[in-house]
Scaffold this active site. Structure first.
Site, PDB file in Angstrom:
ATOM      1  N   LYS A  92     -18.967  -0.109   5.614  1.00 60.71           N
ATOM      2  CA  LYS A  92     -18.620  -0.864   6.818  1.00 60.71           C
ATOM      3  C   LYS A  92     -19.821  -1.180   7.711  1.00 60.71           C
ATOM      4  O   LYS A  92     -19.872  -2.209   8.360  1.00 60.71           O
ATOM      5  CB  LYS A  92     -17.577  -0.088   7.635  1.00 60.71           C
ATOM      6  CG  LYS A  92     -16.263   0.142   6.914  1.00 60.71           C
ATOM      7  CD  LYS A  92     -15.274  -0.935   7.273  1.00 60.71           C
ATOM      8  CE  LYS A  92     -14.005  -0.942   6.445  1.00 60.71           C
ATOM      9  NZ  LYS A  92     -13.457   0.323   6.004  1.00 60.71           N
ATOM     10  N   GLU A 114     -10.881  -3.659  15.515  1.00 58.92           N
ATOM     11  CA  GLU A 114      -9.673  -2.969  15.069  1.00 58.92           C
ATOM     12  C   GLU A 114     -10.103  -1.968  14.010  1.00 58.92           C
ATOM     13  O   GLU A 114     -11.154  -2.133  13.397  1.00 58.92           O
ATOM     14  CB  GLU A 114      -8.675  -3.966  14.464  1.00 58.92           C
ATOM     15  CG  GLU A 114      -8.915  -4.316  12.985  1.00 58.92           C
ATOM     16  CD  GLU A 114     -10.216  -5.049  12.704  1.00 58.92           C
ATOM     17  OE1 GLU A 114     -10.723  -5.726  13.625  1.00 58.92           O
ATOM     18  OE2 GLU A 114     -10.735  -4.952  11.576  1.00 58.92           O
ATOM     19  N   SER A 391     -17.132   3.037  -2.192  1.00 55.85           N
ATOM     20  CA  SER A 391     -17.193   2.437  -0.860  1.00 55.85           C
ATOM     21  C   SER A 391     -17.461   3.441   0.257  1.00 55.85           C
ATOM     22  O   SER A 391     -18.020   3.077   1.283  1.00 55.85           O
ATOM     23  CB  SER A 391     -15.894   1.683  -0.581  1.00 55.85           C
ATOM     24  OG  SER A 391     -14.775   2.519  -0.788  1.00 55.85           O
TER      25      SER A 391
HETATM   26  C1  LIG Z   1     -12.286   0.408   5.081  1.00 58.71           C
HETATM   27  C2  LIG Z   1     -12.543   0.999   3.782  1.00 58.71           C
HETATM   28  C3  LIG Z   1     -12.071   0.401   2.594  1.00 58.71           C
HETATM   29  C4  LIG Z   1     -11.172  -0.803   2.579  1.00 58.71           C
HETATM   30  O1  LIG Z   1     -11.697  -1.937   3.194  1.00 58.71           O
HETATM   31  P1  LIG Z   1     -12.216  -3.168   2.353  1.00 58.71           P
HETATM   32  O2  LIG Z   1     -12.407  -4.229   3.361  1.00 58.71           O
HETATM   33  O3  LIG Z   1     -11.161  -3.502   1.341  1.00 58.71           O
HETATM   34  O4  LIG Z   1     -13.476  -2.753   1.709  1.00 58.71           O
HETATM   35  C5  LIG Z   1     -12.421   0.981   1.406  1.00 58.71           C
HETATM   36  N1  LIG Z   1     -13.176   2.096   1.351  1.00 58.71           N
HETATM   37  C6  LIG Z   1     -13.635   2.705   2.463  1.00 58.71           C
HETATM   38  C7  LIG Z   1     -14.444   3.935   2.328  1.00 58.71           C
HETATM   39  C8  LIG Z   1     -13.329   2.179   3.717  1.00 58.71           C
HETATM   40  O5  LIG Z   1     -13.793   2.788   4.805  1.00 58.71           O
END
Ligand SMILES: *Cc1c(COP(=O)(O)O)cnc(C)c1O
Length: 431
Positions: A92, A114, A391
Protein backbone atom coordinates in the site's frame (compact mmCIF):
# COMPACT_ATOMS: atom_id res chain seq x y z
CA UNK A 1 4.07 -9.57 -27.30
CA UNK A 2 0.78 -7.90 -26.82
CA UNK A 3 -0.21 -4.31 -27.61
CA UNK A 4 -2.05 -2.93 -24.62
CA UNK A 5 -3.01 0.72 -24.17
CA UNK A 6 -5.54 1.21 -21.40
CA UNK A 7 -7.51 3.17 -20.34
CA UNK A 8 -8.75 5.63 -22.99
CA UNK A 9 -8.62 9.39 -22.34
CA UNK A 10 -11.87 9.23 -20.37
CA UNK A 11 -10.68 6.39 -18.17
CA UNK A 12 -12.55 3.55 -19.90
CA UNK A 13 -11.17 0.04 -19.92
CA UNK A 14 -13.51 -1.26 -22.61
CA UNK A 15 -17.00 -0.89 -21.12
CA UNK A 16 -15.59 -0.57 -17.58
CA UNK A 17 -14.14 2.30 -15.56
CA UNK A 18 -15.13 5.87 -16.38
CA UNK A 19 -16.09 8.54 -13.92
CA UNK A 20 -19.53 8.42 -12.30
CA UNK A 21 -19.45 11.25 -9.79
CA UNK A 22 -21.85 13.91 -8.57
CA UNK A 23 -21.49 17.39 -10.02
CA UNK A 24 -20.00 18.58 -6.73
CA UNK A 25 -16.95 16.39 -7.36
CA UNK A 26 -16.42 17.14 -11.05
CA UNK A 27 -14.13 20.06 -10.29
CA UNK A 28 -11.99 18.09 -7.82
CA UNK A 29 -11.67 15.18 -10.24
CA UNK A 30 -10.68 17.50 -13.09
CA UNK A 31 -8.10 19.21 -10.88
CA UNK A 32 -6.61 15.81 -10.01
CA UNK A 33 -6.58 14.68 -13.66
CA UNK A 34 -4.75 17.85 -14.66
CA UNK A 35 -2.22 17.52 -11.84
CA UNK A 36 -1.51 13.85 -12.57
CA UNK A 37 -1.14 14.53 -16.31
CA UNK A 38 1.34 17.27 -15.47
CA UNK A 39 3.51 15.34 -13.00
CA UNK A 40 3.19 11.79 -14.34
CA UNK A 41 6.14 12.25 -16.74
CA UNK A 42 7.86 15.08 -14.86
CA UNK A 43 11.51 14.03 -14.28
CA UNK A 44 11.69 15.82 -10.92
CA UNK A 45 8.47 14.11 -9.70
CA UNK A 46 9.69 10.70 -10.89
CA UNK A 47 13.10 11.18 -9.27
CA UNK A 48 11.52 12.09 -5.93
CA UNK A 49 9.13 9.12 -6.14
CA UNK A 50 12.01 6.73 -6.83
CA UNK A 51 14.09 8.22 -4.03
CA UNK A 52 11.21 7.85 -1.55
CA UNK A 53 10.69 4.23 -2.61
CA UNK A 54 14.38 3.48 -2.17
CA UNK A 55 15.09 5.27 1.11
CA UNK A 56 11.76 5.33 2.95
CA UNK A 57 10.13 2.09 1.75
CA UNK A 58 13.28 0.03 1.23
CA UNK A 59 12.80 -0.87 -2.44
CA UNK A 60 13.48 -2.87 -4.46
CA UNK A 61 11.78 -5.62 -2.48
CA UNK A 62 13.52 -8.97 -3.03
CA UNK A 63 12.22 -12.03 -4.83
CA UNK A 64 12.63 -15.14 -2.74
CA UNK A 65 12.75 -18.74 -3.97
CA UNK A 66 10.52 -20.77 -1.63
CA UNK A 67 12.62 -23.87 -2.13
CA UNK A 68 11.24 -26.05 0.68
CA UNK A 69 7.66 -25.32 -0.24
CA UNK A 70 8.37 -25.97 -3.93
CA UNK A 71 10.06 -29.28 -3.12
CA UNK A 72 7.21 -30.41 -0.89
CA UNK A 73 4.61 -29.56 -3.54
CA UNK A 74 6.65 -31.59 -6.02
CA UNK A 75 5.89 -29.35 -8.98
CA UNK A 76 6.70 -25.85 -10.19
CA UNK A 77 9.24 -23.61 -8.47
CA UNK A 78 7.46 -21.01 -6.34
CA UNK A 79 8.90 -17.50 -6.00
CA UNK A 80 7.64 -14.80 -3.65
CA UNK A 81 7.81 -11.08 -4.40
CA UNK A 82 8.38 -9.73 -0.92
CA UNK A 83 6.11 -6.67 -0.64
CA UNK A 84 5.69 -7.76 2.98
CA UNK A 85 9.18 -6.40 3.62
CA UNK A 86 8.22 -2.83 2.68
CA UNK A 87 8.08 -0.19 5.41
CA UNK A 88 4.57 -0.50 6.99
CA UNK A 89 4.39 -4.13 5.89
CA UNK A 90 2.50 -4.15 2.59
CA UNK A 91 2.37 -2.84 -0.97
CA UNK A 92 0.00 0.00 0.00
CA UNK A 93 2.81 2.45 0.80
CA UNK A 94 3.94 2.61 -2.86
CA UNK A 95 0.66 4.25 -3.84
CA UNK A 96 0.23 6.52 -0.80
CA UNK A 97 3.64 8.09 -1.45
CA UNK A 98 2.72 8.88 -5.05
CA UNK A 99 -0.62 10.42 -4.11
CA UNK A 100 0.76 12.35 -1.10
CA UNK A 101 3.43 13.82 -3.39
CA UNK A 102 0.60 15.03 -5.65
CA UNK A 103 -1.28 16.46 -2.65
CA UNK A 104 1.80 18.49 -1.69
CA UNK A 105 2.19 19.84 -5.21
CA UNK A 106 -1.52 20.69 -5.43
CA UNK A 107 -1.30 22.63 -2.16
CA UNK A 108 -3.79 20.45 -0.26
CA UNK A 109 -2.87 20.36 3.46
CA UNK A 110 -5.56 17.83 4.44
CA UNK A 111 -5.66 14.17 3.38
CA UNK A 112 -8.53 11.73 3.78
CA UNK A 113 -8.56 7.98 3.15
CA UNK A 114 -10.75 4.92 3.57
CA UNK A 115 -9.39 1.69 4.97
CA UNK A 116 -10.49 -1.94 5.36
CA UNK A 117 -7.80 -4.02 7.03
CA UNK A 118 -6.22 -0.78 8.18
CA UNK A 119 -3.17 -1.26 5.97
CA UNK A 120 -4.05 1.61 3.64
CA UNK A 121 -4.92 3.76 6.65
CA UNK A 122 -1.53 3.04 8.22
CA UNK A 123 0.29 3.70 4.94
CA UNK A 124 -1.58 7.00 4.53
CA UNK A 125 -1.03 8.05 8.15
CA UNK A 126 2.66 7.21 7.74
CA UNK A 127 3.24 9.39 4.71
CA UNK A 128 1.11 12.22 6.16
CA UNK A 129 3.31 12.18 9.27
CA UNK A 130 6.39 12.34 7.07
CA UNK A 131 5.05 15.22 4.93
CA UNK A 132 3.29 17.11 7.73
CA UNK A 133 -0.22 16.69 6.29
CA UNK A 134 -3.41 16.45 8.36
CA UNK A 135 -4.84 12.92 8.07
CA UNK A 136 -8.39 11.64 8.58
CA UNK A 137 -9.07 7.93 8.00
CA UNK A 138 -12.56 6.45 7.58
CA UNK A 139 -12.87 2.84 8.72
CA UNK A 140 -15.92 0.57 9.08
CA UNK A 141 -16.77 0.04 12.75
CA UNK A 142 -16.64 -3.74 12.18
CA UNK A 143 -13.10 -3.45 10.80
CA UNK A 144 -12.09 -1.16 13.70
CA UNK A 145 -12.91 -4.12 15.94
CA UNK A 146 -11.21 -6.73 13.74
CA UNK A 147 -8.02 -4.72 13.27
CA UNK A 148 -7.37 -2.94 16.56
CA UNK A 149 -3.54 -2.96 16.27
CA UNK A 150 -3.73 -1.00 13.01
CA UNK A 151 -6.21 1.47 14.51
CA UNK A 152 -3.76 2.18 17.29
CA UNK A 153 -0.88 2.42 14.83
CA UNK A 154 -2.73 5.13 12.88
CA UNK A 155 -3.35 7.07 16.10
CA UNK A 156 0.32 6.81 17.05
CA UNK A 157 1.15 8.29 13.65
CA UNK A 158 -1.09 11.27 14.39
CA UNK A 159 -4.12 10.40 12.26
CA UNK A 160 -7.76 10.77 13.26
CA UNK A 161 -9.65 7.50 12.79
CA UNK A 162 -13.40 7.83 12.18
CA UNK A 163 -15.39 4.59 12.74
CA UNK A 164 -18.20 4.30 10.17
CA UNK A 165 -21.42 2.88 11.61
CA UNK A 166 -23.53 2.75 8.42
CA UNK A 167 -24.35 -0.28 6.23
CA UNK A 168 -22.29 -3.40 6.88
CA UNK A 169 -19.72 -1.22 8.74
CA UNK A 170 -16.92 -2.37 6.46
CA UNK A 171 -14.79 -1.04 3.61
CA UNK A 172 -17.55 -0.03 1.17
CA UNK A 173 -19.21 2.09 3.86
CA UNK A 174 -15.88 3.72 4.72
CA UNK A 175 -15.46 4.55 1.02
CA UNK A 176 -18.93 6.15 0.89
CA UNK A 177 -18.14 8.24 3.95
CA UNK A 178 -14.78 9.38 2.58
CA UNK A 179 -16.49 10.46 -0.68
CA UNK A 180 -18.98 12.48 1.39
CA UNK A 181 -16.15 14.19 3.27
CA UNK A 182 -14.42 14.99 -0.04
CA UNK A 183 -17.58 16.64 -1.44
CA UNK A 184 -17.77 18.85 1.66
CA UNK A 185 -14.07 19.77 1.77
CA UNK A 186 -12.78 19.70 -1.83
CA UNK A 187 -10.88 22.97 -1.54
CA UNK A 188 -8.27 21.90 1.00
CA UNK A 189 -8.58 18.10 0.86
CA UNK A 190 -6.89 15.37 -1.18
CA UNK A 191 -8.57 11.96 -1.18
CA UNK A 192 -5.99 9.14 -1.26
CA UNK A 193 -7.84 6.05 -2.55
CA UNK A 194 -6.15 2.81 -1.54
CA UNK A 195 -6.85 0.58 -4.50
CA UNK A 196 -7.38 0.60 -8.28
CA UNK A 197 -11.04 1.60 -7.90
CA UNK A 198 -12.90 4.92 -7.74
CA UNK A 199 -13.54 7.35 -10.60
CA UNK A 200 -10.94 8.04 -13.32
CA UNK A 201 -8.04 8.84 -12.92
CA UNK A 202 -7.70 6.76 -9.71
CA UNK A 203 -7.68 3.24 -11.24
CA UNK A 204 -4.98 4.28 -13.73
CA UNK A 205 -2.98 6.39 -11.29
CA UNK A 206 -2.91 3.77 -8.52
CA UNK A 207 -1.93 1.10 -11.08
CA UNK A 208 0.91 3.31 -12.32
CA UNK A 209 2.27 3.90 -8.80
CA UNK A 210 1.98 0.19 -7.94
CA UNK A 211 3.50 -1.09 -11.18
CA UNK A 212 6.95 -0.60 -9.67
CA UNK A 213 6.26 -4.12 -8.27
CA UNK A 214 6.01 -5.79 -11.67
CA UNK A 215 8.75 -3.61 -13.20
CA UNK A 216 11.18 -4.85 -10.55
CA UNK A 217 10.12 -8.46 -11.15
CA UNK A 218 10.83 -8.15 -14.88
CA UNK A 219 14.48 -7.41 -14.10
CA UNK A 220 14.79 -9.65 -11.00
CA UNK A 221 13.39 -12.88 -12.49
CA UNK A 222 16.06 -13.37 -15.20
CA UNK A 223 18.78 -13.02 -12.52
CA UNK A 224 16.93 -15.48 -10.32
CA UNK A 225 16.69 -18.06 -13.13
CA UNK A 226 20.40 -17.59 -13.89
CA UNK A 227 21.44 -18.06 -10.26
CA UNK A 228 19.36 -21.27 -10.06
CA UNK A 229 20.66 -22.39 -13.47
CA UNK A 230 17.05 -22.72 -14.61
CA UNK A 231 15.87 -22.24 -18.17
CA UNK A 232 12.60 -20.41 -17.84
CA UNK A 233 10.06 -22.42 -19.82
CA UNK A 234 8.23 -19.24 -20.82
CA UNK A 235 11.11 -18.55 -23.21
CA UNK A 236 11.72 -14.98 -22.11
CA UNK A 237 13.25 -15.64 -18.69
CA UNK A 238 9.96 -14.81 -16.99
CA UNK A 239 7.69 -17.01 -14.85
CA UNK A 240 4.98 -19.23 -16.38
CA UNK A 241 2.39 -17.72 -14.05
CA UNK A 242 2.09 -14.59 -11.92
CA UNK A 243 -0.36 -14.79 -8.99
CA UNK A 244 -1.82 -12.12 -6.74
CA UNK A 245 -4.79 -11.84 -4.40
CA UNK A 246 -7.55 -9.45 -5.49
CA UNK A 247 -9.51 -7.26 -3.10
CA UNK A 248 -9.85 -3.98 -4.96
CA UNK A 249 -7.01 -5.25 -7.12
CA UNK A 250 -4.06 -2.88 -6.58
CA UNK A 251 -1.32 -5.34 -5.66
CA UNK A 252 -2.51 -7.55 -8.53
CA UNK A 253 -2.51 -4.68 -11.07
CA UNK A 254 0.88 -3.61 -9.75
CA UNK A 255 2.46 -6.94 -10.57
CA UNK A 256 0.24 -7.79 -13.62
CA UNK A 257 0.52 -4.55 -15.56
CA UNK A 258 4.17 -4.83 -16.68
CA UNK A 259 3.53 -8.51 -17.52
CA UNK A 260 0.50 -7.93 -19.76
CA UNK A 261 2.75 -7.65 -22.83
CA UNK A 262 4.50 -10.93 -21.90
CA UNK A 263 1.76 -13.15 -23.23
CA UNK A 264 3.50 -16.43 -22.36
CA UNK A 265 3.03 -15.58 -18.69
CA UNK A 266 -0.38 -16.48 -17.28
CA UNK A 267 -1.89 -13.84 -14.97
CA UNK A 268 -4.05 -15.28 -12.22
CA UNK A 269 -5.98 -13.23 -9.66
CA UNK A 270 -7.24 -14.92 -6.52
CA UNK A 271 -10.48 -13.70 -4.97
CA UNK A 272 -11.82 -14.55 -1.53
CA UNK A 273 -14.18 -17.51 -1.82
CA UNK A 274 -14.95 -17.12 1.92
CA UNK A 275 -17.11 -20.02 3.06
CA UNK A 276 -17.49 -21.24 -0.53
CA UNK A 277 -18.26 -19.82 -3.98
CA UNK A 278 -21.72 -21.38 -3.89
CA UNK A 279 -22.66 -19.86 -0.55
CA UNK A 280 -23.40 -16.14 -0.42
CA UNK A 281 -20.53 -15.66 2.01
CA UNK A 282 -17.65 -14.67 -0.25
CA UNK A 283 -16.17 -11.57 -1.92
CA UNK A 284 -15.66 -12.95 -5.44
CA UNK A 285 -16.90 -9.96 -7.46
CA UNK A 286 -15.28 -11.00 -10.74
CA UNK A 287 -16.53 -14.59 -10.61
CA UNK A 288 -19.97 -14.14 -9.06
CA UNK A 289 -20.72 -10.47 -9.71
CA UNK A 290 -22.39 -8.65 -12.61
CA UNK A 291 -21.50 -5.33 -14.25
CA UNK A 292 -22.75 -2.24 -12.47
CA UNK A 293 -21.59 1.09 -11.05
CA UNK A 294 -19.97 1.35 -7.62
CA UNK A 295 -17.78 4.09 -6.11
CA UNK A 296 -17.50 6.09 -9.31
CA UNK A 297 -16.71 3.39 -11.89
CA UNK A 298 -18.36 0.62 -13.87
CA UNK A 299 -17.09 -2.82 -12.94
CA UNK A 300 -18.17 -6.23 -11.67
CA UNK A 301 -20.04 -5.88 -8.40
CA UNK A 302 -21.86 -8.19 -6.03
CA UNK A 303 -25.46 -6.99 -6.22
CA UNK A 304 -28.97 -8.38 -5.99
CA UNK A 305 -31.58 -8.20 -8.76
CA UNK A 306 -32.51 -4.66 -7.65
CA UNK A 307 -28.94 -3.43 -7.87
CA UNK A 308 -28.47 -3.36 -4.09
CA UNK A 309 -24.96 -4.25 -2.96
CA UNK A 310 -25.00 -7.63 -1.24
CA UNK A 311 -23.10 -8.50 1.93
CA UNK A 312 -19.64 -9.90 1.41
CA UNK A 313 -17.48 -12.08 3.56
CA UNK A 314 -13.83 -13.00 3.87
CA UNK A 315 -11.59 -13.96 6.75
CA UNK A 316 -9.27 -11.21 5.49
CA UNK A 317 -10.58 -7.66 5.82
CA UNK A 318 -8.48 -6.50 2.86
CA UNK A 319 -10.32 -8.77 0.40
CA UNK A 320 -13.78 -8.06 1.80
CA UNK A 321 -15.04 -5.66 -0.90
CA UNK A 322 -18.12 -6.06 -3.18
CA UNK A 323 -16.47 -4.40 -6.19
CA UNK A 324 -13.14 -4.68 -7.97
CA UNK A 325 -10.91 -2.38 -10.03
CA UNK A 326 -12.34 -1.87 -13.54
CA UNK A 327 -9.12 -2.94 -15.27
CA UNK A 328 -9.52 -6.43 -13.80
CA UNK A 329 -13.05 -6.56 -15.22
CA UNK A 330 -11.56 -5.71 -18.61
CA UNK A 331 -8.66 -8.21 -18.33
CA UNK A 332 -11.15 -10.91 -17.42
CA UNK A 333 -13.44 -10.18 -20.36
CA UNK A 334 -10.60 -10.12 -22.92
CA UNK A 335 -9.20 -13.30 -21.36
CA UNK A 336 -5.75 -11.91 -20.57
CA UNK A 337 -6.14 -12.66 -16.86
CA UNK A 338 -7.92 -15.52 -15.08
CA UNK A 339 -9.64 -15.30 -11.74
CA UNK A 340 -10.10 -18.09 -9.22
CA UNK A 341 -11.31 -18.41 -5.62
CA UNK A 342 -9.68 -19.61 -2.41
CA UNK A 343 -11.77 -20.26 0.71
CA UNK A 344 -11.12 -18.97 4.24
CA UNK A 345 -10.06 -22.45 5.27
CA UNK A 346 -7.63 -22.93 2.38
CA UNK A 347 -6.13 -19.49 3.09
CA UNK A 348 -5.68 -20.29 6.78
CA UNK A 349 -4.04 -23.62 5.96
CA UNK A 350 -1.63 -21.85 3.60
CA UNK A 351 -0.96 -19.22 6.29
CA UNK A 352 0.16 -21.88 8.78
CA UNK A 353 2.04 -23.82 6.13
CA UNK A 354 4.11 -20.83 5.01
CA UNK A 355 4.90 -19.89 8.63
CA UNK A 356 6.35 -23.32 9.34
CA UNK A 357 7.89 -24.18 6.00
CA UNK A 358 9.53 -20.91 5.00
CA UNK A 359 9.65 -18.85 8.19
CA UNK A 360 7.41 -16.17 6.71
CA UNK A 361 4.17 -15.00 8.36
CA UNK A 362 1.99 -13.84 5.44
CA UNK A 363 -0.99 -11.48 5.54
CA UNK A 364 -4.28 -13.41 5.36
CA UNK A 365 -4.90 -11.63 2.03
CA UNK A 366 -1.60 -12.86 0.60
CA UNK A 367 -2.29 -16.33 2.02
CA UNK A 368 -5.03 -16.67 -0.61
CA UNK A 369 -2.43 -16.30 -3.36
CA UNK A 370 -0.05 -18.69 -1.57
CA UNK A 371 -2.84 -21.27 -1.25
CA UNK A 372 -3.55 -21.17 -4.97
CA UNK A 373 0.18 -21.36 -5.78
CA UNK A 374 0.36 -24.57 -3.75
CA UNK A 375 -2.52 -26.09 -5.74
CA UNK A 376 -1.23 -24.91 -9.10
CA UNK A 377 2.39 -25.95 -8.47
CA UNK A 378 1.29 -29.57 -8.07
CA UNK A 379 -0.13 -29.55 -11.61
CA UNK A 380 3.14 -28.24 -13.10
CA UNK A 381 6.69 -29.56 -13.66
CA UNK A 382 9.75 -28.67 -11.53
CA UNK A 383 11.29 -26.77 -14.47
CA UNK A 384 8.28 -24.44 -14.53
CA UNK A 385 7.77 -21.45 -12.28
CA UNK A 386 5.17 -19.43 -10.40
CA UNK A 387 5.70 -15.91 -9.06
CA UNK A 388 3.43 -14.93 -6.16
CA UNK A 389 2.94 -11.37 -4.99
CA UNK A 390 3.33 -11.49 -1.20
CA UNK A 391 1.28 -8.35 -0.77
CA UNK A 392 1.86 -8.02 2.97
CA UNK A 393 3.06 -9.47 6.24
CA UNK A 394 0.72 -11.18 8.67
CA UNK A 395 1.56 -9.53 11.97
CA UNK A 396 -1.73 -7.61 11.83
CA UNK A 397 -3.61 -10.92 11.53
CA UNK A 398 -2.14 -13.01 14.33
CA UNK A 399 -4.98 -12.12 16.72
CA UNK A 400 -7.57 -13.26 14.14
CA UNK A 401 -5.66 -16.45 13.45
CA UNK A 402 -5.25 -17.16 17.18
CA UNK A 403 -8.99 -16.72 17.74
CA UNK A 404 -9.86 -18.98 14.80
CA UNK A 405 -7.38 -21.61 15.98
CA UNK A 406 -8.53 -21.32 19.61
CA UNK A 407 -4.95 -20.57 20.57
CA UNK A 408 -3.70 -18.59 23.54
CA UNK A 409 -2.83 -15.07 22.57
CA UNK A 410 -1.88 -12.01 24.59
CA UNK A 411 -4.75 -9.98 23.26
CA UNK A 412 -7.80 -12.28 23.26
CA UNK A 413 -11.14 -10.44 23.37
CA UNK A 414 -11.28 -11.13 27.12
CA UNK A 415 -8.37 -8.78 27.76
CA UNK A 416 -9.48 -6.05 25.38
CA UNK A 417 -10.41 -2.78 26.95
CA UNK A 418 -7.96 -3.11 29.84
CA UNK A 419 -5.66 -0.16 29.87
CA UNK A 420 -2.37 0.84 31.40
CA UNK A 421 -2.70 3.58 34.00
CA UNK A 422 -1.48 6.95 32.83
CA UNK A 423 -1.37 6.07 29.13
CA UNK A 424 -3.40 8.50 27.02
CA UNK A 425 -4.84 5.85 24.74
CA UNK A 426 -6.02 2.48 26.05
CA UNK A 427 -3.23 -0.04 25.47
CA UNK A 428 -3.98 -3.74 25.59
CA UNK A 429 -2.23 -5.42 28.48
CA UNK A 430 0.41 -7.97 27.68
CA UNK A 431 -0.21 -10.97 29.89
C1 LIG B 1 -5.18 -4.08 1.14
C2 LIG B 1 -4.49 -5.34 0.96
C3 LIG B 1 -4.84 -6.24 -0.07
C4 LIG B 1 -6.01 -6.03 -0.98
O1 LIG B 1 -5.98 -4.85 -1.72
P1 LIG B 1 -5.66 -4.85 -3.27
O2 LIG B 1 -6.00 -3.49 -3.70
O3 LIG B 1 -6.52 -5.91 -3.90
O4 LIG B 1 -4.22 -5.16 -3.41
C5 LIG B 1 -4.09 -7.37 -0.21
N1 LIG B 1 -3.06 -7.65 0.61
C6 LIG B 1 -2.70 -6.83 1.61
C7 LIG B 1 -1.56 -7.21 2.48
C8 LIG B 1 -3.41 -5.65 1.83
O5 LIG B 1 -3.04 -4.85 2.82
Amino acid sequence: MYDYQQPDAKGHFGIYGGSFVSETLTHAINELKTAYARYQHDPEFIAEFKSELAHFVGRPSPIYHAARMSREMGGAQIFLKREDLNHTGAHKINNTIGQAMLAKRMGKPRVIAETGAGQHGVATATICARYGLECVVYMGAEDVKRQSPNVYRMKLLGATVVPVESGSKTLKDALNEAMRDWVANVDNTFYIIGTVAGPHPYPMMVRDFQSVIGEECLTQMPDMFKSLKMDATSGDMQPDAVLACVGGGSNAMGIFYPYIAHDKTRLIGIEAAGEGMDTNKHSASLQRGTPGVLHGNRTYILQDENGQITETHSVSAGLDYPGVGPEHAFLKDIGRAEYVGITDKEALDAFHYLCRTEGIIPALESSHAVAYAMKLAKTMRPDQSILVNMSGRGDKDIGTVADLSNADFYCRPSCQGQSVKGAEQPIHLVK
